[in-house]
Design a protein around this motif. Structure first.
Motif, PDB file in Angstrom:
ATOM      1  N   UNK A 160      -1.641  64.773  28.900  1.00  0.00           N
ATOM      2  CA  UNK A 160      -2.247  64.205  27.590  1.00  0.00           C
ATOM      3  C   UNK A 160      -3.036  64.849  26.551  1.00  0.00           C
ATOM      4  N   UNK A 161      -3.454  65.808  27.721  1.00  0.00           N
ATOM      5  CA  UNK A 161      -5.035  66.554  27.005  1.00  0.00           C
ATOM      6  C   UNK A 161      -4.484  67.481  25.511  1.00  0.00           C
ATOM      7  N   UNK A 162      -3.505  67.784  26.532  1.00  0.00           N
ATOM      8  CA  UNK A 162      -2.733  68.740  25.542  1.00  0.00           C
ATOM      9  C   UNK A 162      -2.221  68.693  23.587  1.00  0.00           C
ATOM     10  N   UNK A 163      -1.851  67.024  24.473  1.00  0.00           N
ATOM     11  CA  UNK A 163      -1.159  66.573  23.328  1.00  0.00           C
ATOM     12  C   UNK A 163      -2.405  66.181  22.185  1.00  0.00           C
ATOM     13  N   UNK A 164      -3.145  65.580  23.290  1.00  0.00           N
ATOM     14  CA  UNK A 164      -3.898  65.446  22.087  1.00  0.00           C
ATOM     15  C   UNK A 164      -5.006  66.282  21.414  1.00  0.00           C
ATOM     16  N   UNK A 165      -5.085  67.232  21.552  1.00  0.00           N
ATOM     17  CA  UNK A 165      -5.920  68.852  21.340  1.00  0.00           C
ATOM     18  C   UNK A 165      -7.043  68.398  21.780  1.00  0.00           C
ATOM     19  N   UNK A 166      -6.909  68.340  22.952  1.00  0.00           N
ATOM     20  CA  UNK A 166      -8.831  68.360  23.707  1.00  0.00           C
ATOM     21  C   UNK A 166      -9.133  67.011  23.825  1.00  0.00           C
ATOM     22  N   UNK A 167      -8.575  66.063  22.958  1.00  0.00           N
ATOM     23  CA  UNK A 167      -9.242  64.835  22.848  1.00  0.00           C
ATOM     24  C   UNK A 167      -9.333  63.540  24.657  1.00  0.00           C
ATOM     25  N   UNK A 168     -10.154  62.425  24.393  1.00  0.00           N
ATOM     26  CA  UNK A 168      -9.348  61.844  25.539  1.00  0.00           C
ATOM     27  C   UNK A 168      -9.422  60.527  24.803  1.00  0.00           C
ATOM     28  N   UNK A 169      -8.260  60.047  23.358  1.00  0.00           N
ATOM     29  CA  UNK A 169      -7.740  59.018  23.297  1.00  0.00           C
ATOM     30  C   UNK A 169      -6.241  58.909  23.784  1.00  0.00           C
ATOM     31  N   UNK A 170      -5.892  59.099  24.710  1.00  0.00           N
ATOM     32  CA  UNK A 170      -4.494  58.593  25.367  1.00  0.00           C
ATOM     33  C   UNK A 170      -5.045  57.642  26.627  1.00  0.00           C
ATOM     34  N   UNK A 171      -3.742  57.392  27.279  1.00  0.00           N
ATOM     35  CA  UNK A 171      -3.849  56.239  28.940  1.00  0.00           C
ATOM     36  C   UNK A 171      -3.523  57.383  29.728  1.00  0.00           C
ATOM     37  N   UNK A 172      -4.102  56.996  30.880  1.00  0.00           N
ATOM     38  CA  UNK A 172      -4.097  57.290  31.901  1.00  0.00           C
ATOM     39  C   UNK A 172      -2.203  57.301  32.245  1.00  0.00           C
ATOM     40  N   UNK A 173      -1.009  58.433  32.001  1.00  0.00           N
ATOM     41  CA  UNK A 173      -0.091  58.644  32.923  1.00  0.00           C
ATOM     42  C   UNK A 173       0.527  57.797  34.058  1.00  0.00           C
ATOM     43  N   UNK A 174       1.806  57.285  33.335  1.00  0.00           N
ATOM     44  CA  UNK A 174       2.220  56.632  34.705  1.00  0.00           C
ATOM     45  C   UNK A 174       3.987  57.386  35.627  1.00  0.00           C
TER      46      UNK A 174
END
Length: 403
Positions: free
Chosen positions: A332-346
């Motif tokens: 998810x960090x790679x998808x967000x280009x290093x950001x933290x605007x994501x939910x922990x994946x399940x």
């Protein structure tokens, strides 16, 4: 046990608001109206206060009075990330890739040679707790000296990825130890509980760099050497966060112990403001806390026993799942280009495990990795940053290299 008061729906809250307006004059409630409303609608007096406060604010703003239940805000506040933080997180996540492409996908490293360490406070008890009783069962009487200053102990926790074979046999549980920061001091005077001079366990309040160094060198590294599986690589990375008391990777006292008995320990610091890149913060601590709270503790000695027991009771299979969640966060960090605007994946790991389909490592699309590398090179404006990009892409397939 006191019965829980019913929660008001929106239409009921509007009825309360209308009742309060009918018993008010020029924006002021008559004396005793709030208590009458609480008794009439069978709700807590604080609920009436909140409804009337919202009604007063709406009337002052000139908007129609309409009461709605306030939904609790459940999203945790995430740390602010600077551009440099984001690039560091992205670079860190890309380095976790193994560099071997399989049908357009690149798996993450197995992480069997990484140890995650971190600190956490564990409290003797909680201010509020929930109990379920039988109709004839008495409520326990809980007391403490001060609910604002509950006794607590800081622990340093070390966790590695468990090794589990295809048959489900646990070869290595990954639990290398949990270390309390405590001291023993003789009591200064007599009391009804113990005589003067009795050794008493107390928490170390100020955790400084010398204390962290002694714990790491004199306890942790020695335990790592004794418990580390013989078949695993002895070149081991110890990942820590960026707290000030932590020692540097080139600390001479640490280096003197880290390269002995055929082992090579290397300290690495995770990206700043990134608790989602450490398995302890990501889920292990919460699990230990939950297991520890199931056993009451009356003193510091019992707290120590409960925390250590919870650490040992945690199943290695679930600890392995936390490492898979960690790899999902890297993706998810790679998808967000290093950001933290994501939910922990399940990924329904329990179901996949029952079906024998649980992956050893999560795989990332080759195109996503290429996008992350392109963004990293584009944003790295300084020449030194661009040169260090070679360290990131080292080991990846040539098809991912950027001209």
């Amino acid at each position: 046990m006191a019965k829980e008061r019913p929660k008001l729906q929106d239409d009921q809250r509007n009825k309360v608001a209308q009742w309060l307006l009918e018993h008010s004059s020029e924006g002021n409630l008559r004396h005793g109206a709030k208590k009458e409303a609480a008794l009439h609608f069978k709700v807590n007096l604080k609920t009436i206060w909140r409804i009337w406060s919202q009604v007063s604010n709406q009337r002052a703003s000139g908007v129609p009075v309409q009461e709605k239940k306030l939904k609790p805000h459940t999203n945790a506040i995430k740390p602010f990330l600077t551009t440099q933080n984001k690039l560091c997180r992205l670079r860190w996540s890309l380095k976790q890739l193994s560099g071997v492409s399989e049908d357009g996908f690149i798996p993450f490293q197995s992480m069997y040679n990484t140890i995650h360490i971190d600190e956490k406070w564990f409290y003797l008890t909680k201010t509020n707790d929930r109990y379920y009783f039988m109709p004839d069962e008495e409520e326990p009487h809980r007391t403490c000296k001060s609910k604002r200053h509950i006794e607590k102990i800081m622990f340093m926790c070390a966790a590695a990825r468990p090794i589990i074979d295809e048959d489900g046999t646990v070869i290595f549980d990954g639990k290398l130890g949990i270390y309390p920061f405590i001291t023993t001091e003789p009591t200064q005077r007599n009391s009804k509980n113990r005589v003067k001079g009795t050794l008493e366990v107390k928490a170390i309040a100020a955790i400084t760099k010398p204390i962290i160094r002694d714990c790491l060198i004199k306890q942790m590294v020695l335990d790592f050497m004794a418990k580390w599986p013989k078949t695993s690589s002895k070149h081991i990375y110890i990942q820590q966060d960026n707290a000030k008391p932590h020692i540097q990777a080139n600390d001479p006292e640490f280096q003197a112990v880290a390269n002995t008995n055929g082992f090579k320990f290397q300290l690495v610091c995770q990206p700043a403001n990134s608790p989602d890149t450490n398995v302890n913060d990501l889920g292990f601590f919460r699990a230990i806390q939950s297991l520890k709270d199931q056993k009451p503790a009356k003193n510091v000695e019992e707290l120590l026993e409960n925390v250590k027991a919870a650490y040992e009771e945690y199943p290695p299979e679930k600890l392995n799942n936390v490492f898979l969640t960690l790899q999902g966060c890297y993706q998810e960090i790679i998808k967000c280009k290093g950001g933290n605007n994501y939910k922990i994946p399940h990924m329904n790991k329990e179901r996949l495990s029952r079906q024998g389909m649980l992956p050893r490592c999560i795989q990332v699309e080759e195109s996503l990795v290429k996008e992350g590398l392109e963004f990293l090179q584009m944003e790295s404006s300084e020449e030194g940053e661009i040169l260090r990009l070679e360290d990131v892409i080292e080991g990846l397939n040539e098809v991912l290299l950027i001209d």
